[in-house]
Design a protein around this motif. Structure first.
Motif, PDB file in Angstrom:
ATOM      1  N   PHE A 229       0.770  -1.180   0.005  1.00 40.85           N
ATOM      2  CA  PHE A 229      -0.016  -0.162  -0.111  1.00 40.85           C
ATOM      3  C   PHE A 229       0.741   1.286   0.089  1.00 40.85           C
ATOM      4  O   PHE A 229       1.064   1.983   0.924  1.00 40.85           O
ATOM      5  N   PRO A 230       1.649   1.452  -1.192  1.00 51.10           N
ATOM      6  CA  PRO A 230       2.600   2.672  -1.305  1.00 51.10           C
ATOM      7  C   PRO A 230       1.648   4.235  -1.537  1.00 51.10           C
ATOM      8  O   PRO A 230       0.673   4.017  -2.062  1.00 51.10           O
ATOM      9  N   LEU A 231       2.295   5.057  -0.972  1.00 47.37           N
ATOM     10  CA  LEU A 231       1.757   6.321  -1.473  1.00 47.37           C
ATOM     11  C   LEU A 231       2.345   6.584  -2.853  1.00 47.37           C
ATOM     12  O   LEU A 231       3.454   6.336  -3.369  1.00 47.37           O
ATOM     13  N   GLN A 254      -1.920  -1.682  -3.947  1.00 47.23           N
ATOM     14  CA  GLN A 254      -3.348  -1.111  -3.710  1.00 47.23           C
ATOM     15  C   GLN A 254      -3.092   0.131  -3.380  1.00 47.23           C
ATOM     16  O   GLN A 254      -2.121   1.086  -3.496  1.00 47.23           O
ATOM     17  N   ASP A 255      -4.324   0.881  -3.130  1.00 49.61           N
ATOM     18  CA  ASP A 255      -4.435   2.243  -2.556  1.00 49.61           C
ATOM     19  C   ASP A 255      -4.330   2.735  -0.958  1.00 49.61           C
ATOM     20  O   ASP A 255      -4.768   2.045  -0.227  1.00 49.61           O
ATOM     21  N   HIS A 256      -3.615   3.851  -0.885  1.00 48.47           N
ATOM     22  CA  HIS A 256      -3.402   4.254   0.407  1.00 48.47           C
ATOM     23  C   HIS A 256      -3.513   5.589   0.448  1.00 48.47           C
ATOM     24  O   HIS A 256      -2.955   6.201   1.541  1.00 48.47           O
ATOM     25  N   SER A 257      -4.265   6.232  -0.330  1.00 45.77           N
ATOM     26  CA  SER A 257      -4.452   7.758  -0.468  1.00 45.77           C
ATOM     27  C   SER A 257      -3.357   8.482  -0.961  1.00 45.77           C
ATOM     28  O   SER A 257      -2.067   7.880  -1.286  1.00 45.77           O
ATOM     29  N   ARG A 279      -5.534   5.928  -6.517  1.00 45.29           N
ATOM     30  CA  ARG A 279      -5.901   4.810  -7.448  1.00 45.29           C
ATOM     31  C   ARG A 279      -5.536   5.006  -8.876  1.00 45.29           C
ATOM     32  O   ARG A 279      -4.995   4.085  -9.442  1.00 45.29           O
ATOM     33  N   ASP A 280      -5.804   6.272  -9.289  1.00 49.28           N
ATOM     34  CA  ASP A 280      -5.273   6.523 -10.876  1.00 49.28           C
ATOM     35  C   ASP A 280      -3.692   6.419 -10.991  1.00 49.28           C
ATOM     36  O   ASP A 280      -3.170   5.910 -11.950  1.00 49.28           O
ATOM     37  N   THR A 288      -2.523  -2.034 -12.937  1.00 54.00           N
ATOM     38  CA  THR A 288      -3.842  -2.691 -12.603  1.00 54.00           C
ATOM     39  C   THR A 288      -4.356  -1.850 -11.616  1.00 54.00           C
ATOM     40  O   THR A 288      -3.784  -1.147 -10.651  1.00 54.00           O
ATOM     41  N   ALA A 289      -5.820  -1.797 -11.554  1.00 49.93           N
ATOM     42  CA  ALA A 289      -6.304  -0.621 -10.718  1.00 49.93           C
ATOM     43  C   ALA A 289      -6.603  -1.254  -9.152  1.00 49.93           C
ATOM     44  O   ALA A 289      -6.853  -2.539  -9.283  1.00 49.93           O
ATOM     45  N   PRO A 290      -6.326  -0.720  -8.350  1.00 51.78           N
ATOM     46  CA  PRO A 290      -6.477  -1.288  -7.074  1.00 51.78           C
ATOM     47  C   PRO A 290      -7.908  -1.637  -6.570  1.00 51.78           C
ATOM     48  O   PRO A 290      -8.926  -1.165  -7.016  1.00 51.78           O
ATOM     49  N   VAL A 291      -8.087  -2.660  -5.675  1.00 51.81           N
ATOM     50  CA  VAL A 291      -9.536  -3.261  -5.443  1.00 51.81           C
ATOM     51  C   VAL A 291      -9.515  -2.913  -4.027  1.00 51.81           C
ATOM     52  O   VAL A 291     -10.662  -3.383  -3.559  1.00 51.81           O
ATOM     53  N   MET A 292      -8.423  -2.580  -3.307  1.00 47.32           N
ATOM     54  CA  MET A 292      -8.686  -2.405  -1.818  1.00 47.32           C
ATOM     55  C   MET A 292      -7.900  -1.072  -1.251  1.00 47.32           C
ATOM     56  O   MET A 292      -7.229  -0.575  -2.173  1.00 47.32           O
TER      57      MET A 292
END
Length: 376
Positions: A229-231, A254-257, A279-280, A288-292
């Motif tokens: 979950f990297p920034l 994945q997504d971490h803001s 996400r973008d 690959t788009a994050p799902v979490m």
């Protein structure tokens, strides 16, 4: 110039060919929304500031092909509020497109609209599952004009791409008050562990500021599936590192803001910018788009769950154990259990943190696995 005008004429002809009467028997039946109609667009009025650590010159919620060299938020004569988007195509080969991904429900009717100013401005949506003609105007005569298009998503559509652009050599244009009106996706699900009877545990690693060869070697030597979950900033600084440490099957990014802010202190629209923009960034970097989504500080509220869903994310994942910075904290009695999610961070202690976490998993008779393989 004649080539561009010929292309413009062909585009107009294509749009005319796509246009059918609203009552056409070929049109798919509209689905009556089962939820309130809301605007799902991110930063629709171009009013929100860029989160900290965002790319310099970025426009929250939007991706513009020409970047800051073409697209900028301006405060000169917006349609409403205090600002609007103005795009000045940098050369004869640019239409100055700006776009965003919007999460939708399948087999559902939505209305996309935006107020525009300029010559030959287009508004449309792709990825709907059906051919949709864009709305467009030859000229707004110097004032603002609303473009609107209505579409029904296909049975497999979970997101669409909303876009607006000008035309070759037709000068600058402006956009304000964009909308994608329809029912919102159901809120994401919050989880601290993954329900499973398999004897597996999940290693998750946050942030990304300290990337050590020791941690990379430990992951490779032990063939560990890692959910990272990297920034966006550290991920963009060294994407090759994150590709290497997530090379084991089951691993993912994945997504971490964007800014690692406490999202529970932000309104829904700002949370949506934080999650969607991250996400973008992850999608651009890793394909690959994050799902979490992992909320910073594990701080989230009901708006976080809806904002995540509006960004196409179904799971807001925290953890039930923390092995960061030398810790060995399991937040339930006893040893690690099947489905536990272990929190760690990309720090200079990660190699020993991973070693300790792996020993704890072995003691419980568990093997590391990838979270994405167990999401329902």
């Amino acid at each position: 110039m004649s080539t561009r005008l010929s292309a413009l004429a062909a585009s107009v002809a294509l749009i005319t060919a796509f246009t059918v009467p609203a009552a056409s028997a070929d049109a798919p039946p509209a689905t009556v929304p089962s939820a309130p109609t809301v605007n799902l667009a991110t930063n629709p009025g171009f009013e929100l500031p860029s989160p900290g650590l965002a790319d310099w010159g970025s426009i929250p919620g939007w991706s513009c092909t020409g970047g800051p060299a073409e697209a900028a938020v301006t405060t000169t004569a917006p349609h409403s509020g205090t600002s609007a988007l103005t795009v000045t195509p940098a050369n004869a080969d640019s239409t100055g497109e700006c776009a965003q991904t919007v999460a939708v429900q399948p087999d559902t009717t939505y209305t996309a609209s935006a107020w525009v100013r300029g010559n030959f401005v287009y508004l449309g949506a792709t990825g709907t599952g059906r051919d949709i003609a864009p709305a467009w105007t030859e000229t707004t005569g110097g004032g603002w004009q609303q473009l609107t298009t209505r579409f029904t998503t296909g049975p497999n559509a979970r997101s669409i791409r909303l876009y607006v652009h000008g035309w070759y050599q037709q000068g600058p244009f402006s956009v304000d008050d964009a909308r994608v009106d329809g029912p919102a996706p159901a809120p994401a699900v919050a989880a601290g562990s993954i329900p499973t009877s398999d004897k597996v545990v999940f290693f998750t690693v946050d942030d990304g500021w300290q990337r050590t060869p020791e941690a990379e070697k430990f992951i490779a030597d032990h063939h560990l599936p890692i959910t990272a979950f990297p920034l966006p900033m550290p991920a963009g600084t060294d994407p090759a590192f994150f590709k290497r440490v997530t090379a084991v099957p089951g691993s993912s990014v994945q997504d971490h803001s964007v800014s690692h802010s406490d999202l529970s202190k932000l309104p829904l629209d700002q949370q949506q910018v934080e999650i969607c923009d991250a996400r973008d960034a992850m999608t651009r970097l890793f394909g690959t788009a994050p799902v979490m989504f992992r909320p910073p500080y594990f701080a989230w509220n009901a708006d976080t769950l809806q904002a995540a869903a509006n960004c196409g994310i179904r799971t807001v994942l925290t953890a039930d154990a923390d092995f960061s910075w030398g810790a060995s904290n399991i937040w339930h009695p006893g040893l690690l259990q099947p489905g536990d999610v272990v929190l760690m961070h990309w720090t200079d202690t990660l190699d020993t943190d991973l070693q300790r976490a792996l020993a704890a998993a072995d003691a419980a008779g568990l093997k590391p696995a990838g979270v994405v393989d167990y999401l329902r």
